[in-house]
Design a protein around this motif. Structure first.
Motif, PDB file in Angstrom:
ATOM      1  N   ALA A  72       0.864  -1.091   0.135  1.00  0.00           N
ATOM      2  CA  ALA A  72       0.188  -0.088  -0.143  1.00  0.00           C
ATOM      3  C   ALA A  72       0.769   1.372   0.125  1.00  0.00           C
ATOM      4  CB  ALA A  72      -0.985  -0.035   1.376  1.00  0.00           C
ATOM      5  N   LEU A  73       1.990   1.349   1.056  1.00  0.00           N
ATOM      6  CA  LEU A  73       2.507   2.469   1.191  1.00  0.00           C
ATOM      7  C   LEU A  73       3.421   2.598  -0.242  1.00  0.00           C
ATOM      8  CD1 LEU A  73       3.998   2.057   4.583  1.00  0.00           C
ATOM      9  CD2 LEU A  73       2.617   4.025   3.718  1.00  0.00           C
ATOM     10  N   LEU A  74       4.073   1.707  -0.852  1.00  0.00           N
ATOM     11  CA  LEU A  74       4.817   1.629  -1.919  1.00  0.00           C
ATOM     12  C   LEU A  74       3.859   2.293  -3.088  1.00  0.00           C
ATOM     13  CD1 LEU A  74       7.197  -1.262  -2.067  1.00  0.00           C
ATOM     14  CD2 LEU A  74       7.768   1.119  -1.673  1.00  0.00           C
ATOM     15  N   SER A  75       2.828   1.892  -3.505  1.00  0.00           N
ATOM     16  CA  SER A  75       2.090   2.143  -4.657  1.00  0.00           C
ATOM     17  C   SER A  75       1.195   3.488  -4.293  1.00  0.00           C
ATOM     18  CB  SER A  75       0.773   1.017  -5.017  1.00  0.00           C
ATOM     19  OG  SER A  75       0.463   0.548  -3.696  1.00  0.00           O
ATOM     20  N   LEU A  76       0.958   3.779  -3.050  1.00  0.00           N
ATOM     21  CA  LEU A  76       0.669   5.284  -2.733  1.00  0.00           C
ATOM     22  C   LEU A  76       1.744   6.408  -3.088  1.00  0.00           C
ATOM     23  CD1 LEU A  76      -1.506   4.766   0.464  1.00  0.00           C
ATOM     24  CD2 LEU A  76      -2.422   5.489  -1.958  1.00  0.00           C
ATOM     25  N   GLY A  77       3.064   5.783  -2.863  1.00  0.00           N
ATOM     26  CA  GLY A  77       4.362   6.518  -3.231  1.00  0.00           C
ATOM     27  C   GLY A  77       4.730   6.630  -4.654  1.00  0.00           C
ATOM     28  N   GLY A  78       3.694   5.792  -5.597  1.00  0.00           N
ATOM     29  CA  GLY A  78       3.897   6.065  -7.134  1.00  0.00           C
ATOM     30  C   GLY A  78       4.624   4.955  -7.428  1.00  0.00           C
ATOM     31  N   VAL A  79       5.294   4.023  -6.705  1.00  0.00           N
ATOM     32  CA  VAL A  79       5.923   2.936  -7.164  1.00  0.00           C
ATOM     33  C   VAL A  79       4.988   2.027  -8.068  1.00  0.00           C
ATOM     34  CG1 VAL A  79       7.297   0.948  -6.607  1.00  0.00           C
ATOM     35  CG2 VAL A  79       7.632   2.954  -5.361  1.00  0.00           C
ATOM     36  N   PRO A  80       5.227   1.293  -9.378  1.00  0.00           N
ATOM     37  CA  PRO A  80       4.106   0.640  -9.926  1.00  0.00           C
ATOM     38  C   PRO A  80       4.009  -0.510  -9.046  1.00  0.00           C
ATOM     39  CG  PRO A  80       6.374   0.893 -11.055  1.00  0.00           C
ATOM     40  CD  PRO A  80       6.835   1.749  -9.624  1.00  0.00           C
ATOM     41  N   PRO A  81       2.427  -1.068  -9.021  1.00  0.00           N
ATOM     42  CA  PRO A  81       1.911  -2.136  -8.395  1.00  0.00           C
ATOM     43  C   PRO A  81       2.852  -3.333  -8.268  1.00  0.00           C
ATOM     44  CG  PRO A  81       0.398  -0.805  -9.349  1.00  0.00           C
ATOM     45  CD  PRO A  81       1.669  -0.082  -9.885  1.00  0.00           C
ATOM     46  N   PRO A  82       3.196  -3.825  -9.410  1.00  0.00           N
ATOM     47  CA  PRO A  82       4.062  -5.116  -9.490  1.00  0.00           C
ATOM     48  C   PRO A  82       5.174  -5.016  -8.712  1.00  0.00           C
ATOM     49  CG  PRO A  82       3.432  -4.742 -11.552  1.00  0.00           C
ATOM     50  CD  PRO A  82       2.995  -3.381 -10.743  1.00  0.00           C
ATOM     51  N   VAL A  83       5.953  -3.848  -8.544  1.00  0.00           N
ATOM     52  CA  VAL A  83       7.057  -3.902  -7.625  1.00  0.00           C
ATOM     53  C   VAL A  83       6.729  -3.902  -6.413  1.00  0.00           C
ATOM     54  CG1 VAL A  83       8.926  -2.260  -7.026  1.00  0.00           C
ATOM     55  CG2 VAL A  83       8.237  -2.226  -9.383  1.00  0.00           C
ATOM     56  N   GLY A  84       5.476  -3.061  -5.800  1.00  0.00           N
ATOM     57  CA  GLY A  84       4.768  -3.140  -4.559  1.00  0.00           C
ATOM     58  C   GLY A  84       4.577  -4.677  -4.160  1.00  0.00           C
ATOM     59  N   LEU A  85       4.021  -5.495  -5.255  1.00  0.00           N
ATOM     60  CA  LEU A  85       3.495  -7.026  -4.805  1.00  0.00           C
ATOM     61  C   LEU A  85       4.629  -7.583  -4.420  1.00  0.00           C
ATOM     62  CD1 LEU A  85       1.134  -8.494  -4.368  1.00  0.00           C
ATOM     63  CD2 LEU A  85       1.241  -9.166  -6.915  1.00  0.00           C
ATOM     64  N   VAL A  86       5.826  -7.379  -5.383  1.00  0.00           N
ATOM     65  CA  VAL A  86       6.903  -8.388  -4.990  1.00  0.00           C
ATOM     66  C   VAL A  86       7.704  -7.893  -3.671  1.00  0.00           C
ATOM     67  CG1 VAL A  86       9.377  -8.742  -5.855  1.00  0.00           C
ATOM     68  CG2 VAL A  86       7.423  -8.564  -7.433  1.00  0.00           C
ATOM     69  N   ALA A  87       7.526  -6.401  -3.412  1.00  0.00           N
ATOM     70  CA  ALA A  87       8.028  -6.128  -2.194  1.00  0.00           C
ATOM     71  C   ALA A  87       7.492  -6.446  -0.961  1.00  0.00           C
ATOM     72  CB  ALA A  87       8.260  -4.712  -2.090  1.00  0.00           C
ATOM     73  N   ALA A  88       6.134  -6.990  -1.224  1.00  0.00           N
ATOM     74  CA  ALA A  88       5.367  -7.338  -0.047  1.00  0.00           C
ATOM     75  C   ALA A  88       5.844  -8.549   0.597  1.00  0.00           C
ATOM     76  CB  ALA A  88       3.939  -7.555  -0.531  1.00  0.00           C
ATOM     77  N   PRO A  89       6.001  -9.609  -0.056  1.00  0.00           N
ATOM     78  CA  PRO A  89       6.656 -10.858   0.587  1.00  0.00           C
ATOM     79  C   PRO A  89       8.256 -10.638   0.863  1.00  0.00           C
ATOM     80  CG  PRO A  89       6.358 -11.205  -1.811  1.00  0.00           C
ATOM     81  CD  PRO A  89       5.668  -9.761  -1.352  1.00  0.00           C
ATOM     82  N   VAL A  90       8.791  -9.629   0.199  1.00  0.00           N
ATOM     83  CA  VAL A  90      10.409  -9.687   0.415  1.00  0.00           C
ATOM     84  C   VAL A  90      10.436  -8.833   1.898  1.00  0.00           C
ATOM     85  CG1 VAL A  90      12.523  -8.365  -0.196  1.00  0.00           C
ATOM     86  CG2 VAL A  90      10.927  -9.660  -1.797  1.00  0.00           C
ATOM     87  N   VAL A  91       9.692  -8.039   1.986  1.00  0.00           N
ATOM     88  CA  VAL A  91       9.804  -7.050   3.282  1.00  0.00           C
ATOM     89  C   VAL A  91       9.454  -8.085   4.495  1.00  0.00           C
ATOM     90  CG1 VAL A  91       8.861  -5.246   4.554  1.00  0.00           C
ATOM     91  CG2 VAL A  91       9.536  -5.075   2.086  1.00  0.00           C
ATOM     92  N   ALA A  92       8.208  -8.671   4.377  1.00  0.00           N
ATOM     93  CA  ALA A  92       7.757  -9.586   5.300  1.00  0.00           C
ATOM     94  C   ALA A  92       8.906 -10.577   5.794  1.00  0.00           C
ATOM     95  CB  ALA A  92       6.518 -10.274   4.990  1.00  0.00           C
ATOM     96  N   ALA A  93       9.483 -11.339   4.803  1.00  0.00           N
ATOM     97  CA  ALA A  93      10.630 -12.229   4.976  1.00  0.00           C
ATOM     98  C   ALA A  93      11.594 -11.568   5.869  1.00  0.00           C
ATOM     99  CB  ALA A  93      10.872 -12.896   3.795  1.00  0.00           C
ATOM    100  N   VAL A  94      12.209 -10.358   4.885  1.00  0.00           N
ATOM    101  CA  VAL A  94      13.305  -9.702   5.820  1.00  0.00           C
ATOM    102  C   VAL A  94      12.940  -9.394   7.467  1.00  0.00           C
ATOM    103  CG1 VAL A  94      14.910  -7.622   5.646  1.00  0.00           C
ATOM    104  CG2 VAL A  94      14.389  -8.732   3.593  1.00  0.00           C
ATOM    105  N   PHE A  95      11.772  -8.955   7.462  1.00  0.00           N
ATOM    106  CA  PHE A  95      11.441  -8.586   8.921  1.00  0.00           C
ATOM    107  C   PHE A  95      11.235  -9.779   9.811  1.00  0.00           C
ATOM    108  CE2 PHE A  95       8.001  -8.033  12.372  1.00  0.00           C
ATOM    109  CZ  PHE A  95       8.541  -6.789  12.673  1.00  0.00           C
ATOM    110  N   ALA A  96      10.998 -10.940   9.161  1.00  0.00           N
ATOM    111  CA  ALA A  96      11.013 -12.201   9.814  1.00  0.00           C
ATOM    112  C   ALA A  96      12.104 -12.541  10.224  1.00  0.00           C
ATOM    113  CB  ALA A  96      10.165 -13.525   9.129  1.00  0.00           C
ATOM    114  N   VAL A  97      13.281 -12.492   9.320  1.00  0.00           N
ATOM    115  CA  VAL A  97      14.662 -12.956   9.587  1.00  0.00           C
ATOM    116  C   VAL A  97      15.199 -12.042  10.799  1.00  0.00           C
ATOM    117  CG1 VAL A  97      17.044 -12.957   8.484  1.00  0.00           C
ATOM    118  CG2 VAL A  97      15.112 -13.738   7.298  1.00  0.00           C
ATOM    119  N   VAL A  98      14.876 -10.832  10.548  1.00  0.00           N
ATOM    120  CA  VAL A  98      15.302  -9.889  11.853  1.00  0.00           C
ATOM    121  C   VAL A  98      14.851 -10.264  13.040  1.00  0.00           C
ATOM    122  CG1 VAL A  98      15.380  -7.526  12.344  1.00  0.00           C
ATOM    123  CG2 VAL A  98      15.851  -7.900   9.908  1.00  0.00           C
TER     124      VAL A  98
END
Lengths: 340, 219, 286
Positions: A72-98
């Motif tokens: 949501a934050l990425l696409s509201l910031g003007g990032v193309p939705p596909p990038v936002g959709l790829v970022a969603a699992p990546v950020v969640a996974a990175v957060f899980a690792v941390v």
């Protein structure tokens, strides 16, 4: 899915029906269909985590929320939705690792409470911080689309969801049929035994934890594009419990079981919801019925069908039962020893 | 006193006891020998009713008390409380009779069981088992981890109870020398099966048994 | 200064309620190895019951005692579900208690609706060193103190209490001497219900309680219990008082919005530090 023949036999017709459904369902039925697919996506991860790493997460909803907020934050910031959709699992996974690096030193009920605490903290923060929109959340999230093509109809989201679910199932299948995956099986039974046979327990657990977070994150990402808004209220603690119910019902550590569990619970709740909104029923009927269903299903399945619905139906009990009933002298922590 | 017929006990798919048949008459003192993992403690736990047989029958006439392997005291409780809880079955909570028999326990009474030496702990375990006024006493590894003089002190008490009060005793031991010294009869258990039985004098002369249990001078 | 004292006593009262929940968790965990997620539910049940009973015109005292007994019964029923069936592992039992907590939501909404309810407690206030203290706060502190003394006497001096401690100390040995570990576990669950019920009865006059208050209660109670490794009630008491005072101070001095994060963050740190040390402790225990 350690039995490819059965999987393929049932899988093909199921896939065909899955593909055909969005074309015939109306919008309200599609909404159920999409939410079911998203729930199944998260549940595959929960099932993997519980069945293969022997860990209970009461905070899987947090990763779902992280995925939704990220996209949501990425696409509201003007990032193309596909990038936002790829970022969603990546950020969640990175957060899980941390967060998993310290948290996964905890076991059993400690981890359960730690993950619950994580979700409560994140929800509370999301409700207070400005950039997440506080309690109101984020609205007017653009539609998902690639380039100039914008996805409008619910049917398109249904395909996106079930495509995502297929991807999640494929990844999980590859993980658990890999050599480390088979070693992972040992984790759920006895961590000590796994560690003493040279399995890098910590790394595997973290990987599974991150993977389950990624699945939830992906589901969250799709959710935010589909609904067009996210708010802390969309991710209550009960949603995390719901994933556990679905995973347990389907049978822990089975990919199809997670889908079956999610389907069974979603349809059951949907049916009850229809019943509860019949004129003459009290206003609290829908919530009471859904609480009662979650609770009774969870209790009955844990106590009487500990291996879950799907394995019970396919009748592959013996091996697993031997695995779950352990001899007298196993770990002190257990009433397992006391009950013999 | 104890009759075991065709006893099978398994953990999941692993069989711990495989058709074990044995019999102990009232007032006897019988030894059960065997290497680690032979199933001796499984038999002890089954006799005590803590494990359920997969098949076969176990009949115990009278009250049975178990001194489990590794003493298994309540480390957080005092010696007096450990003894009192030993009387849970008999309803007899006053440890005075046990103090008469084992006066050392009266001195240890207020101390936490967890901080005692191995010999003292074994004595508490002994006393705790006697609190239930047993007719049969199953002793799992009396000598394990104890100095020889401590073991012989406890063994003396055991023999005394057997001779003077007619207490039936099943002594599970890895130390065959000790077992042969104390008992008239013995069974030998290996990999869950009974492989030999008879009078201790005969068994001590049996080259197989002597080679396996006496030759290597275990203690 | 008087504000500080006021916050302190207020915080101690909050901490006492947390301590009662935590001691229930500890009692159940020590004896059965199970973490009872429904522990907060018992407080909610008792709180809702007392509001109804007082509303029906029953006198104080009787209403509170009846409500606490209902909570103890709820504890027993939870125990039957969680450990009544042979072969249930502690983690399965945790999930069952989670289910019981959710089931209670359904029952509570049917019986009491989904709006928060309150109950009258001790009215009035006293002034201590310039600080106005609600009488109910003092009552909470006094009742908790008495409860903890009684608990200590029960576990330390009575045969039954020692039998419960024995189950906690060495479950295998408990079976060797003939203790019925499962039945004693049920007793521990009933005791947990009782303690949760006391907390609920005491808290309801201070903060309105609704069906989903249990999450806050259980999380705070668990946070406190974890200080003592879920086995040491006195350390749990200290943890609970610390938590109660810290949260009340945070709220009093204007950081109220973050009090949950403070409590939860503290709990996570304590658990992780303890987990790091546990491997060595574990080896000693074996």
């Amino acid at each position: 899915m350690s039995r490819p023949p059965v999987g393929t036999l049932i899988g093909l017709p199921v896939a065909a029906v899955t593909l055909a459904l969005p074309a015939v369902l109306d919008d309200s039925a599609l909404a159920v269909y999409i939410l079911l697919g998203l729930a199944a996506m998260v549940t595959v991860g929960v099932s993997l985590l519980m069945g293969y790493a022997g860990q209970v997460s009461l905070g899987q909803g947090a990763f779902y929320a992280i995925g939704a907020y990220t996209a949501a934050l990425l696409s509201l910031g003007g990032v193309p939705p596909p990038v936002g959709l790829v970022a969603a699992p990546v950020v969640a996974a990175v957060f899980a690792v941390v967060i998993g690096t310290p948290l996964l030193r905890l076991r059993g009920h400690h981890l359960a409470f730690a993950t619950l605490a994580m979700q409560l903290i994140l929800l509370s923060l999301a409700g207070q911080l400005d950039f997440t929109g506080g309690d109101i959340g984020l609205q007017a999230i653009p539609q998902f689309g690639v380039g100039s093509f914008e996805m409008g109809g619910a049917a398109a989201y249904a395909y996106l969801t079930w495509g995502g679910l297929a991807l999640v199932m494929l990844v999980t299948h590859n993980v658990i049929t890999s050599r480390p995956g088979r070693a992972l099986r040992a984790l759920a039974t006895s961590e000590t035994a796994a560690a003493s046979s040279g399995i890098p327990v910590g790394r595997y657990k973290l990987t599974v934890f991150a993977l389950s977070a990624a699945f939830a994150g992906l589901a969250g990402g799709i959710y935010c594009f589909y609904t067009g808004y996210v708010a802390p209220g969309s991710f209550p603690v009960l949603i995390s419990i719901q994933y556990i119910v679905m995973a347990v019902v389907g049978g822990l550590g089975t990919i199809w079981g997670a889908v079956v569990g999610a389907t069974a619970i979603t349809l059951l709740l949907q049916g009850l919801n229809t019943l509860a909104t019949v004129p003459g029923m009290p206003t609290y009927a829908p919530s009471v019925l859904s609480y009662a269903v979650y609770a009774l299903v969870l209790i009955v399945v844990v106590l009487f069908l500990p291996q879950g619905l799907l394995p019970a139906v396919t009748g592959r009990l013996a091996a697993r039962r031997d695995r779950t009933r352990q001899p007298l002298t196993e770990e002190r922590d257990g009433s397992a020893a006391e009950s013999r | 006193m104890i009759d075991v017929t065709g006893l099978v006990v398994s953990y999941g798919s692993a069989t711990a006891l495989d058709h074990v048949t044995l019999s102990i008459r009232p007032g006897e003192m019988v030894a059960l020998l065997g290497p680690n993992g032979a199933g001796k403690s499984t038999l002890a736990n089954t006799l005590a009713g803590l494990l359920t047989p997969a098949s076969g029958t176990v009949t115990v006439h009278g009250r049975l008390a178990l001194i489990p392997e590794g003493r298994q005291l309540f480390p957080d409780l005092s010696v007096a409380d450990n003894l009192a809880l030993g009387g849970w079955r008999s309803g007899q909570r006053d440890p005075a009779p046990v103090y008469t028999l084992l006066p050392r326990l009266a001195e240890l009474a207020p101390r936490r069981a967890g901080v005692l030496s191995g010999g003292e702990q074994q004595m508490v375990a002994f006393g705790r088992a006697l609190m239930s006024h047993p007719d049969v006493l199953v002793v799992d590894e009396l000598s394990l981890g104890l100095a020889p003089n401590v073991t012989s002190g406890l063994a003396r008490h055991l023999v005394e109870l057997n001779r003077e009060r007619g207490l039936t005793v099943l002594l599970i031991e890895q130390n065959a020398r000790l077992a042969f010294e104390l008992c008239e009869r013995a069974y030998v258990l290996e990999s869950g099966r009974l492989v030999a039985e008879g009078d201790c004098a005969d068994l001590a002369g049996d080259p197989r048994v002597a080679g396996a249990y006496l030759g290597g001078a275990i203690t | 200064m008087s504000a500080f004292l006021g916050y302190l006593l207020n915080g101690l009262a909050v901490g006492c309620a947390i301590a009662l929940i935590a001691s229930g968790l500890v009692a159940v965990h020590r004896v059965t190895g199970v973490v009872n997620f429904a522990q907060g539910t018992f407080a909610v049940v008792a709180g809702l019951c007392v509001s109804s009973l007082l509303g029906l015109g029953l006198p104080h005292g009787l209403s509170e005692v009846a409500a606490v007994l209902v909570a103890a019964l709820a504890g027993l029923l939870t125990g039957l579900a969680a450990i009544g069936r042979p072969g249930t592992t502690p983690l399965s039992s945790l999930i069952v208690t989670l289910g019981v907590g959710v089931l209670a939501y359904a029952v509570e909404i049917v019986l009491w609706g989904d709006q928060p309810r309150s109950a009258p407690g001790l009215a009035g206030s006293v002034t201590v060193a310039g600080a106005r203290i609600q009488t109910q706060h003092l009552l909470v502190i006094a009742v908790t103190a008495v409860t903890f003394v009684l608990l200590a006497l029960f576990f330390g001096r009575t045969y039954l209490g020692k039998a419960l401690t024995a189950c906690a100390s060495n479950p295998y040995a408990a079976r060797v001497v003939g203790l019925d570990v499962r039945r004693l576990g049920l007793l521990a669950f009933a005791l947990g219900g009782l303690l949760g019920g006391i907390a609920g009865v005491l808290v309801t006059p201070l903060r309105p309680i609704s069906f989903d208050t249990d999450v806050t209660l259980i999380v705070n109670g668990f946070a406190a219990a974890v200080f003592g490794g879920l086995t040491r009630p006195v350390v749990a008491l200290a943890g609970a008082l610390l938590l109660g005072v810290a949260e009340t101070m945070a709220a009093g001095y204007g950081y109220g919005a973050h009090q949950l994060e403070v409590a939860l963050g503290l709990m996570l740190v304590v658990m992780i530090v303890r987990a790091g040390r546990r491997s060595t402790i574990h080896q000693e225990a074996v």
